[in-house]
Design a protein around this motif. Structure first.
Motif, PDB file in Angstrom:
ATOM      1  N   PRO A 143     -18.169  -9.749  16.329  1.00 13.81           N
ATOM      2  CA  PRO A 143     -17.932 -10.363  15.018  1.00 13.81           C
ATOM      3  C   PRO A 143     -18.657 -11.738  14.924  1.00 13.81           C
ATOM      4  CG  PRO A 143     -16.147 -10.662  16.227  1.00 13.81           C
ATOM      5  CD  PRO A 143     -16.974  -9.502  17.120  1.00 13.81           C
ATOM      6  N   TRP A 144     -19.298 -12.058  16.060  1.00 16.54           N
ATOM      7  CA  TRP A 144     -19.719 -13.528  16.099  1.00 16.54           C
ATOM      8  C   TRP A 144     -21.357 -13.543  15.552  1.00 16.54           C
ATOM      9  CZ3 TRP A 144     -17.444 -17.089  20.320  1.00 16.54           C
ATOM     10  CH2 TRP A 144     -16.155 -17.410  20.069  1.00 16.54           C
ATOM     11  N   HIS A 145     -21.817 -12.867  16.416  1.00 19.16           N
ATOM     12  CA  HIS A 145     -23.438 -12.719  16.333  1.00 19.16           C
ATOM     13  C   HIS A 145     -23.917 -11.354  16.439  1.00 19.16           C
ATOM     14  CE1 HIS A 145     -22.465 -16.886  18.122  1.00 19.16           C
ATOM     15  NE2 HIS A 145     -22.662 -17.121  16.811  1.00 19.16           N
ATOM     16  N   HIS A 146     -23.152 -10.555  16.300  1.00 22.88           N
ATOM     17  CA  HIS A 146     -23.653  -9.064  15.891  1.00 22.88           C
ATOM     18  C   HIS A 146     -24.140  -8.166  16.949  1.00 22.88           C
ATOM     19  CE1 HIS A 146     -23.795  -9.300  11.140  1.00 22.88           C
ATOM     20  NE2 HIS A 146     -22.697 -10.055  11.728  1.00 22.88           N
ATOM     21  N   ALA A 147     -23.951  -8.809  18.309  1.00 23.78           N
ATOM     22  CA  ALA A 147     -24.464  -8.129  19.501  1.00 23.78           C
ATOM     23  C   ALA A 147     -23.684  -6.444  19.203  1.00 23.78           C
ATOM     24  CB  ALA A 147     -23.888  -8.487  20.691  1.00 23.78           C
ATOM     25  N   CYS A 148     -24.129  -5.593  19.865  1.00 23.40           N
ATOM     26  CA  CYS A 148     -23.613  -4.283  19.906  1.00 23.40           C
ATOM     27  C   CYS A 148     -23.732  -3.692  21.369  1.00 23.40           C
ATOM     28  CB  CYS A 148     -24.642  -3.323  19.052  1.00 23.40           C
ATOM     29  SG  CYS A 148     -23.966  -1.871  18.754  1.00 23.40           S
ATOM     30  N   TYR A 195     -38.469   1.158  13.752  1.00 23.23           N
ATOM     31  CA  TYR A 195     -37.428  -0.112  13.762  1.00 23.23           C
ATOM     32  C   TYR A 195     -36.720  -0.290  12.391  1.00 23.23           C
ATOM     33  CZ  TYR A 195     -35.942  -4.771  14.059  1.00 23.23           C
ATOM     34  OH  TYR A 195     -35.085  -6.211  14.267  1.00 23.23           O
ATOM     35  N   ARG A 196     -35.538  -0.337  12.203  1.00 24.74           N
ATOM     36  CA  ARG A 196     -34.613  -0.332  11.023  1.00 24.74           C
ATOM     37  C   ARG A 196     -33.696  -1.292  11.099  1.00 24.74           C
ATOM     38  NH1 ARG A 196     -35.585   2.842   6.992  1.00 24.74           N
ATOM     39  NH2 ARG A 196     -33.401   2.089   6.149  1.00 24.74           N
ATOM     40  N   ASP A 197     -33.583  -2.175  12.122  1.00 26.95           N
ATOM     41  CA  ASP A 197     -32.430  -3.296  12.084  1.00 26.95           C
ATOM     42  C   ASP A 197     -32.419  -4.175  10.900  1.00 26.95           C
ATOM     43  OD1 ASP A 197     -32.222  -1.651  14.828  1.00 26.95           O
ATOM     44  OD2 ASP A 197     -31.709  -3.704  15.607  1.00 26.95           O
ATOM     45  N   ALA A 198     -31.125  -4.402  10.126  1.00 27.88           N
ATOM     46  CA  ALA A 198     -31.184  -5.324   9.308  1.00 27.88           C
ATOM     47  C   ALA A 198     -31.282  -6.735  10.033  1.00 27.88           C
ATOM     48  CB  ALA A 198     -29.947  -5.261   8.472  1.00 27.88           C
ATOM     49  N   PRO A 199     -32.132  -7.524   9.454  1.00 30.36           N
ATOM     50  CA  PRO A 199     -32.425  -8.876   9.878  1.00 30.36           C
ATOM     51  C   PRO A 199     -31.083  -9.678   9.849  1.00 30.36           C
ATOM     52  CG  PRO A 199     -34.340  -8.338   8.528  1.00 30.36           C
ATOM     53  CD  PRO A 199     -33.332  -7.254   8.171  1.00 30.36           C
ATOM     54  N   PHE A 200     -30.774 -10.498  10.884  1.00 32.14           N
ATOM     55  CA  PHE A 200     -29.566 -11.352  10.988  1.00 32.14           C
ATOM     56  C   PHE A 200     -29.685 -12.529  11.816  1.00 32.14           C
ATOM     57  CE2 PHE A 200     -25.989 -12.863  13.965  1.00 32.14           C
ATOM     58  CZ  PHE A 200     -25.133 -13.224  13.058  1.00 32.14           C
ATOM     59  N   PHE A 201     -29.268 -13.459  11.110  1.00 32.95           N
ATOM     60  CA  PHE A 201     -29.161 -14.835  11.754  1.00 32.95           C
ATOM     61  C   PHE A 201     -27.804 -15.703  11.465  1.00 32.95           C
ATOM     62  CE2 PHE A 201     -30.729 -16.210   7.772  1.00 32.95           C
ATOM     63  CZ  PHE A 201     -30.269 -17.524   7.717  1.00 32.95           C
ATOM     64  N   VAL A 212     -27.505 -11.914   6.860  1.00 37.12           N
ATOM     65  CA  VAL A 212     -27.876 -10.509   7.147  1.00 37.12           C
ATOM     66  C   VAL A 212     -28.503  -9.825   5.917  1.00 37.12           C
ATOM     67  CG1 VAL A 212     -25.694  -9.307   6.234  1.00 37.12           C
ATOM     68  CG2 VAL A 212     -27.193  -8.197   8.101  1.00 37.12           C
ATOM     69  N   GLY A 213     -29.700  -9.360   6.231  1.00 34.75           N
ATOM     70  CA  GLY A 213     -30.527  -8.764   5.297  1.00 34.75           C
ATOM     71  C   GLY A 213     -32.008  -9.442   5.128  1.00 34.75           C
ATOM     72  N   TYR A 214     -32.685  -9.156   4.191  1.00 34.91           N
ATOM     73  CA  TYR A 214     -34.187 -10.063   3.840  1.00 34.91           C
ATOM     74  C   TYR A 214     -34.266  -9.911   2.334  1.00 34.91           C
ATOM     75  CZ  TYR A 214     -39.134 -10.531   4.007  1.00 34.91           C
ATOM     76  OH  TYR A 214     -40.262 -11.247   4.009  1.00 34.91           O
ATOM     77  N   ALA A 215     -34.184 -11.596   2.086  1.00 31.90           N
ATOM     78  CA  ALA A 215     -34.475 -11.483   0.796  1.00 31.90           C
ATOM     79  C   ALA A 215     -35.654 -13.069   0.527  1.00 31.90           C
ATOM     80  CB  ALA A 215     -33.334 -12.146  -0.040  1.00 31.90           C
ATOM     81  N   PRO A 216     -36.614 -12.459   0.704  1.00 27.06           N
ATOM     82  CA  PRO A 216     -37.539 -13.521   0.513  1.00 27.06           C
ATOM     83  C   PRO A 216     -37.615 -14.274  -0.840  1.00 27.06           C
ATOM     84  CG  PRO A 216     -38.786 -11.675   0.627  1.00 27.06           C
ATOM     85  CD  PRO A 216     -37.239 -11.368   1.058  1.00 27.06           C
ATOM     86  N   GLU A 265     -24.519  -5.381   7.367  1.00 23.70           N
ATOM     87  CA  GLU A 265     -25.417  -4.919   8.276  1.00 23.70           C
ATOM     88  C   GLU A 265     -25.494  -3.507   8.373  1.00 23.70           C
ATOM     89  OE1 GLU A 265     -27.096  -6.826  12.450  1.00 23.70           O
ATOM     90  OE2 GLU A 265     -25.031  -5.748  12.680  1.00 23.70           O
ATOM     91  N   VAL A 266     -24.300  -2.778   8.468  1.00 23.67           N
ATOM     92  CA  VAL A 266     -24.506  -1.484   9.046  1.00 23.67           C
ATOM     93  C   VAL A 266     -24.788  -0.620   7.468  1.00 23.67           C
ATOM     94  CG1 VAL A 266     -23.068   0.654   9.171  1.00 23.67           C
ATOM     95  CG2 VAL A 266     -22.560  -1.163  10.530  1.00 23.67           C
ATOM     96  N   ALA A 267     -24.305  -1.096   6.544  1.00 18.91           N
ATOM     97  CA  ALA A 267     -24.847  -0.617   5.183  1.00 18.91           C
ATOM     98  C   ALA A 267     -26.413  -0.692   4.910  1.00 18.91           C
ATOM     99  CB  ALA A 267     -24.111  -0.895   4.059  1.00 18.91           C
ATOM    100  N   LEU A 268     -26.957  -1.799   5.188  1.00 22.44           N
ATOM    101  CA  LEU A 268     -28.229  -2.120   5.135  1.00 22.44           C
ATOM    102  C   LEU A 268     -29.268  -1.315   6.047  1.00 22.44           C
ATOM    103  CD1 LEU A 268     -28.055  -5.969   4.136  1.00 22.44           C
ATOM    104  CD2 LEU A 268     -29.013  -4.258   2.819  1.00 22.44           C
ATOM    105  N   GLU A 269     -28.986  -1.352   7.283  1.00 24.68           N
ATOM    106  CA  GLU A 269     -29.821  -0.361   8.097  1.00 24.68           C
ATOM    107  C   GLU A 269     -29.708   0.739   7.842  1.00 24.68           C
ATOM    108  OE1 GLU A 269     -26.891   0.068  12.264  1.00 24.68           O
ATOM    109  OE2 GLU A 269     -27.896  -2.004  11.717  1.00 24.68           O
ATOM    110  N   THR A 270     -28.835   1.384   7.625  1.00 25.58           N
ATOM    111  CA  THR A 270     -28.647   2.826   7.164  1.00 25.58           C
ATOM    112  C   THR A 270     -29.196   3.131   5.761  1.00 25.58           C
ATOM    113  OG1 THR A 270     -26.264   2.742   6.396  1.00 25.58           O
ATOM    114  CG2 THR A 270     -26.741   3.311   8.898  1.00 25.58           C
ATOM    115  N   GLY A 271     -29.526   2.204   4.978  1.00 29.11           N
ATOM    116  CA  GLY A 271     -29.629   2.490   3.449  1.00 29.11           C
ATOM    117  C   GLY A 271     -28.748   2.907   2.661  1.00 29.11           C
ATOM    118  N   ASP A 272     -27.452   2.859   2.961  1.00 30.06           N
ATOM    119  CA  ASP A 272     -26.433   3.423   2.248  1.00 30.06           C
ATOM    120  C   ASP A 272     -26.095   2.107   0.982  1.00 30.06           C
ATOM    121  OD1 ASP A 272     -23.921   4.430   1.014  1.00 30.06           O
ATOM    122  OD2 ASP A 272     -23.200   4.971   3.269  1.00 30.06           O
TER     123      ASP A 272
END
Length: 514
Positions: free
Chosen positions: A71-76, A432-438, A450-454, A496-503
């Motif tokens: 939950p803290w930094h999205h390690a899997c 490579y489909r991981d959703a960006p996270f910081f 989480v995500g990418y919104a320039p 993060e899961v929804a974004l990386e799966t495109g759901d």
């Protein structure tokens, strides 16, 4: 005895299988060691309860398939083996044997190794140029996946891979000891049979001969090469920027220099209301300095986080004594002060520039690789040269969320791309489909993004940032493309899961519940 005082569940004694909720971790202990038990279908898995990155509580994490995310930094991590699936964790979890006797499930003890002894040949020789986040993660993943070939890691910064996010956070604030900072040591690389070339950077690349030349004139041959050269801190073309009390922050040496300067200073001016700039401001306030932040924008971080969350961050810093001078340009840096464009003068015995970074592409450009604000790569992180990959801050890759080429300067992104390159080199990875996270830390407040919104059309605000319980949803063309959260870790994980799966339906349903 209230719930907090209850003795932990002894998983070795066993629990009824039917009492386990599907995909919901049950916290307990095994021989006194914290562990979690997770039901997936007709099976149950047990692994360590503490994330190997920063010690996050995995019992509060999100189970996805046979993995669990911190939950803290999205390690899997993989529940069946304890192995790392995704950064920022690099080390596996302890894994425990589970037995089922009728309806009773017992965790019988720790396994020596739950991972099958797979040996993969892959390329005849691998060279990794850059011993930062991406390079270190790639080396680890290659060996974790059973690669047994020649592996060279080339780095130019002492002491080698370090926990770079900490350099602007707890370490700079004086609340984390230096022994926490190195990620991997020479001795570690010896144990996994990696030839570590530290302080001998790459100076030339011949993609036809597939050789890398080091400063010492040593030549390293490769079949597969990762360029993970990262980025360097940007400076400013102003008078006085080269003075000895003016610092940037990128390396451990930079952080040490700021700490040394802070010991002699009373007042610090941070140029740039960026994430790095504001984290430096928070850290130096903890050290007792008077801190002023100078930036050209009207609201800090508004371009990235939106005006509401940016204003919250500004107020948080102001409550902690930081003074802001916004809508301002730096004109000059003097020996004991900085001068602003409107004529103001701010006392400063220490000045820190937090005005962004520049990708280190010279090696790639000289070798004839395609470069455009970073080394351009495809969806598998392959460059324009055969056998050559790029990852991390230097890589510009096709982002599946926006459909645009993106170069993202996030620690976890760099590590995950390094891991993805390792899998690609071994022929076991996909696009490579991981959703960006910081994450960004300001005093006791952590923002997860989480995500990418320039760029975005609008921001939806849910919850209450003042209570540290809220979310900002960033939309582009009506579509949610990113979320920033405070105090809603599982929401961030689910997004993060929804974004990386495109759901997108799952993402909108998640947003509707906020």
């Amino acid at each position: 005895m209230d719930d907090k005082e209850k003795a932990p569940i002894d998983l070795k004694a066993g629990v009824p299988f039917d009492s386990l909720r599907e995909a919901t971790p049950l916290a307990g202990t095994v021989d006194g060691e914290a562990a979690i038990l997770v039901r997936r279908g007709k099976e149950a898995f047990a692994v360590g309860a503490t994330c190997t990155h920063y010690g996050g509580p995995l019992a509060e994490g999100l189970v996805v398939g046979e993995t669990i995310r911190c939950p803290w930094h999205h390690a899997c991590f993989h529940l069946r083996t304890g192995e790392v699936e995704r950064a920022p964790a690099l080390s596996p979890l302890p894994c425990f044997a589970v037995e089922r006797d009728g309806d009773l499930v017992r965790v019988t003890g720790k396994r020596e190794s739950a991972k099958p002894g797979v040996r993969r040949q892959g390329p005849g020789a691998v060279v990794i140029v850059g011993a930062g986040a991406a390079g270190a993660a790639c080396a680890d993943m290659l060996r974790a996946q059973g690669y047994s070939g020649s592996l060279n890691l080339v780095g130019d910064e002492e002491p080698g891979p370090v926990d770079r996010p900490n350099l602007s956070k707890d370490y700079l604030a004086g609340t984390a000891p230096e022994e926490w900072i190195p990620l991997r040591t020479r001795e570690y690389y010896e144990t996994i049979h990696v030839d570590f070339h530290l302080g001998d950077p790459a100076v030339a690349l011949d993609t036809e001969a597939r050789k890398v030349k080091l400063r010492s004139s040593k030549q390293l041959s490769y079949e597969a090469l990762l360029l993970a050269t990262g980025a360097e801190a940007r400076s400013l073309p102003v008078d006085g920027v080269a003075r000895p009390h003016v610092r940037t922050l990128r390396t451990l040496a930079d952080s040490r220099a700021i700490i040394e300067g802070a010991a002699r200073a009373k007042q610090c001016v941070v140029i740039g209301a960026s994430f790095i700039g504001l984290e430096v401001a928070a850290a130096l306030r903890r050290r007792g300095l008077d801190v002023a932040v100078v930036g050209p924008e009207a609201i800090p971080l508004a371009r990235i986080l939106g005006p509401e969350l940016g204003s919250f961050v500004q107020k948080l810093h102001e409550k902690n004594g930081v003074k802001f001078h916004l809508g301002q340009q730096l004109r000059a840096i003097r020996e004991d002060r900085v001068e602003l464009g409107d004529g103001q003068s701010l006392d400063a015995q220490l000045v820190v520039l937090g005005v962004g970074v520049v990708p280190r592409t010279k090696l790639a450009e000289a070798a004839g690789l395609k470069v455009n604000n970073g080394i351009v790569v495809d969806e598998r992180l392959r460059t324009s040269a055969a056998g050559v990959y790029a990852a991390g801050d230097v890589a510009r890759y096709p982002d599946p969320i926006s459909g645009e080429l993106a170069r993202i300067e996030h620690w976890a992104v760099a590590e995950r791309q390094g891991q993805a390159v390792a899998r690609a080199m071994l022929g076991i990875g996909g696009p490579y489909r991981d959703a960006p996270f910081f994450w960004s830390q300001h005093y006791d407040v952590t923002i997860s993004y989480v995500g990418y919104a320039p760029a975005w059309d609008g921001v939806e605000i849910h919850g209450d940032f003042e209570r540290q319980d809220g979310a900002a949803v960033y939309r582009r063309g009506g579509k949610a493309v990113a979320l920033a959260t405070l105090g809603r870790d599982r929401v961030s994980l689910a997004a993060e899961v929804a974004l990386e799966t495109g759901d997108l339906n799952a993402l909108e349903a998640l947003i509707a519940r906020q």
